[in-house]
Design an enzyme around this catalytic site. Sequence first.
Site, short mmCIF file in Angstrom:
data_model
loop_
_atom_site.label_atom_id
_atom_site.label_comp_id
_atom_site.label_asym_id
_atom_site.label_seq_id
_atom_site.Cartn_x
_atom_site.Cartn_y
_atom_site.Cartn_z
N ASP A 483 -7.80 2.28 -4.22
CA ASP A 483 -7.35 2.82 -2.94
C ASP A 483 -6.63 3.68 -3.49
O ASP A 483 -5.79 3.47 -3.61
CB ASP A 483 -7.42 1.67 -1.97
CG ASP A 483 -7.15 1.94 -0.75
OD1 ASP A 483 -7.60 3.20 0.16
OD2 ASP A 483 -6.52 1.37 -0.23
N ASP A 822 -6.91 -3.65 -1.26
CA ASP A 822 -6.12 -4.53 -0.96
C ASP A 822 -6.77 -5.19 -0.52
O ASP A 822 -5.97 -6.22 0.16
CB ASP A 822 -5.05 -3.51 0.06
CG ASP A 822 -5.75 -3.10 1.35
OD1 ASP A 822 -7.04 -3.61 1.52
OD2 ASP A 822 -5.37 -2.69 2.03
N ASP A 826 -11.35 -2.98 1.96
CA ASP A 826 -12.13 -2.34 0.80
C ASP A 826 -12.88 -3.66 0.63
O ASP A 826 -13.35 -3.44 -0.34
CB ASP A 826 -11.34 -2.16 -0.24
CG ASP A 826 -10.14 -0.78 0.47
OD1 ASP A 826 -10.70 -0.20 0.92
OD2 ASP A 826 -9.33 -1.30 -0.24
#
EC number: 7.2.2.-
Length: 1178
Positions: A483, A822, A826
């Site tokens: 990410d 995080d 996600d």
Amino acid sequence: MGVDQLVETIIPYNLRSIATHLYVPPFTIITAIWTYVWLNIFGYEEYYELGMLGYAAIFVILALVLLFCHWMMPVRCFLMCSKQEDVRIASHVCVIPTQNNGWPELVKLMRTTRDKQTKLWFEFQRVHYTWDEESREFQTKTLDTAKPMVFFQKSHGFEVEEHVKDAKYLLGDNKTEMIVPQFLEMFIERATAPFFVFQVFCVGLWCLEDMWYYSLFTLFMLMTFEATLVKQQMKNMSEIRNMGNKTYMINVLRGKKWQKIKIEELVAGDIVSIGRGAEEECVPCDLLLLRGPCIVDESMLTGESVPQMKEPIEDVEKDKIFDIETDSRLHVIFGGTKIVQHTAPGKAAEGMVKSPDGNCICYVIRTGFNTSQGKLLRTIMFGVKKATANNLETFCFILFLLIFAIAAAAYLWIKGSVDETRSKYKLFLECTLILTSVIPPELPIELSLAVNSSLMALQKLGIFCTEPFRIPFAGKVDICCFDKTGTLTTDNLVVEGVALNNQKEGMIRNAEDLPHESLQVLASCHSLVRFEEDLVGDPLEKACLSWCGWNLTKGDAVMPPKTAAKGISGIKIFHRYHFSSAMKRMTVVAGYQSPGTSDTTFIVAVKGAPEVLRNMYADLPSDYDETYTRLTRQGSRVLAMGIRKLGETRVGELRDKKRENFENDLAFAGFVVISCPLKSDTKTMIREIMDSSHVVAMITGDNPLTACHVSKVLKFTKKSLPTLVLDEPADGVDWMWKSVDGTIELPLKPETKNKMERKAFFNSHEFCLTGSAFHHLVHNEHTFLRELILHVKVFARMAPKQKERIINELKSLGKVTLMCGDGTNDVGALKHANVGVALLTNPYDAEKAAEKEKEKKAKIEEARSLVRSGAQLPQRPGAPGAPPAANAARRDAPPGARARAPLPPMANAAQARLDNLMKELEEEEKAQVIKLGDASIAAPFTSKYTSIASICHVIKQGRCTLVTTLQMFKILALNALVSAYSLSALYLDGVKFSDTQATIQGLLLAACFLFISKSKPLKTLSRQRPMANIFNAYTLLTVTLQFIVHFSCLLYIVGLAHEANTEKAPVDLEAKFTPNILNTTVYIISMALQVCTFAVNYRGRPFMESLFENKAMLYSIMFSGGAVFTLASGQATDLMIQFELVVLPEALRNALLMCVTADLVICYIIDRGLNFLLGDMF
């Protein structure tokens, strides 16, 4: 029938009585036939041994059948149960879980009768499944929450006690009780595991060979290891049990009256009043927040230290259907979390519940083990047994070795049967020992140690794992996905300025120079909340509010700075439409009082993705697209702002209007430009990951142009190649690839079908997919997507569900995936990746840890000085409860410090200080035990630090575990093959080892087996990647060729020993062991070959410490090698007598030493040569 994410299949059965078990008739008949054959055909006295061997074989096979019933659920169900088509007449069900979610169980089907209705249900992994007559399948009975918001807003809980009983009957109560089994119960469970049973069987065989010392030594080692594991398992389960909620009383609305009940009595559908409570009081279950906002500490579940703001649904559109997946982040308070601040609800609207005590009003939606906390507890609890290597590969490798063992046993039986005088019983026993020798007793211990060592090493690095079986996957990773925001970049965002309409000279970098409308949007359009002295909320919103200098108060009012121009008044936020990944925008209805009037002027402030707000403006600036595209290409995060003044309205009317009514006819208020600096070590870590032969990709919800800029900076994409972006076309039909700078435009798919030309297309460009493009390819061009996806380096504007789909697509192509995020947006991708690592936002942890360590060292030093001065230690050294820090102080205690007379009064102060220090140090040691907040519901791996260095640590440990497993298999296989030869061909020559020799050999090599699993990875990742599995050309060839070398050495040395052995007495296999030249020679060379095997096959660099760096392993090999050399050279006569060995002739001794040296050198050359040609060397 598939049930849910936990259970794959449920099969109904009825238990058979013992007499009707399917194995009983065959074994009864076989036993009767054998008895008849033995007594009437062979003869009792003539073939007594054969008769006993027959009974022994029948007994062993029966025992194996029963054990297979215990080990394998399909076998148990087939032999001990009868399958039922109708679940209503079944007594048990076989529950088969989905992959990686535990193991199959045969559970009792329970029947509960109430009001003449019978409920069929069972419990599996603490989850209740109930039979539903309508759907004719088992279901987890949870509350149906897919209802309009008005249903919850107007709810008054249970008005009749009978309804409470109904809910409890159907949905269960709120108990999260965990029963820790007794030690004996757990030990029996482990003692019936396949490896343990097999090892006990081997011990029995060795006892029959009169090797009592060696047998008991091995049995003691096995039982000690298993008992240690059971103790550790019990400790873990006790800690998990303590993680559950402590009981307390809570206000609940029942029968239209507020009353206090225990939290265990709550049921889904209750209305409760909850606020900030005592320190140990956690939220009892999953609650939907109806009235009164609050701030929640979710660190117990997600590990995130930043408190989260929760908004009530009282102002949410009434017709909106509640979706627990999308709405839970903002409106649901999860069980196990803590409310750190709450605001009393305002005046209740018509039909809404009033708070009895000024706390928040909530609706209970999930209880017990159905809550998020319950799911995490189950993941940890049922993940305890998963610390194993690949069982299928292990089984296949043993079968491969079994081929050699069968050949050796067959040779022994055929050759041995020629001599009629030989005991068939002894011969059969020896053949059985050969077959069992291919499964070394150390194997399960070694495999467990390899994984557990990695677990402990990761823990020390602040990385916690709930699913240990995933560690070896980390060594096989092909592609690492990241990410962007908060993972690669920091959360410390920097506002660069605001770009306005036709602002030719650039952007306004000073908030004081902004138009009033732009300031109003920045100051009001956010979800921030004041918590004590801090602001809580999105880091981006905090950065914007901080930059414009406005101050948020507790009543959702935003005040301008004191330096603001006259006429600028504060703004009150009345209603928020929160930001969501799907809508990509946030809207706020706020109001302010103009100077000199008491009337409130209402405004709508909107902030979001430029492409989303584009159609909401009344008058779109001419350079709108050009401006935001230029800014995003520079790597900045760009948000468009819009504002509109509302006509005269009342606050009550605002709540009744839909969001769409506000989001139109906006005035353009500028683009706020935010830069997201990369974390300090991101570049270094990404370079290390790429240099270690991993493909990297970025999966982000951010703008594609911003993501492409970051990917270029981090070298995800090559600067020499153009980056093509596939985004949704204006007409929604002609999908085209467009380069970031707009100079290249290509059709979606290359027209050619030539493989080389298509390959050239993929290799000459870098690719970026947006969420809309990915959706189009999934549904319309899936074949092309599978061809393309491995070449895509940037996935932008991706929704959480799309991130999950990307990971699954990569896995379907056979790639081992790692996802790093995080832990909030996600979660799906982290869960579905082979290795999911959640990074937690704890920026000060490293500094705090360093400070604590400093304080601890100071305390230890002070304790030492007090001890030296004569203060008495409160606990004896080495006591079971003594912390390491206390033991450190004890080391400096003067002789007799523990047993001194009572201290004089003047020393009392020093003594009291020492006692306090010891108490503090002990508490600190206890505080280091893993708590629930260390693990995360987000991912199998949770890092307590924000750096992606955690990824490198996980991969290093994964590679180390993989290579350790591989080298253990090689060593154990070679030792087993040498042992099989020694027990077969040499047995006929009268070669056997004494009990003492076998015990000494086991002791000498035990240290080697222990330290081989303690290898540590290197500090940097290597370019080479380890082989992913045991079955490969390198492993099979190196084992085979090394065995040929060992075999040749054995043949040569045994031949020389025969020549040197002057005593040519006939071989008597029944005779008691007596040392001779042949026995001594074979014992020494077999030990020497085993030590050589350890030295040659220790892998070392580039995946772990070399043999010279792993001091413990080096010293154990040197010690064992030294002992062998001493025995071979005949220097220690007394020692040889003790070991039941004889001194060898000088010529044989020299030949033996030269042969061992040659074996070591040749095997080393073979192994390294094959590794160079076929392995992972280059």
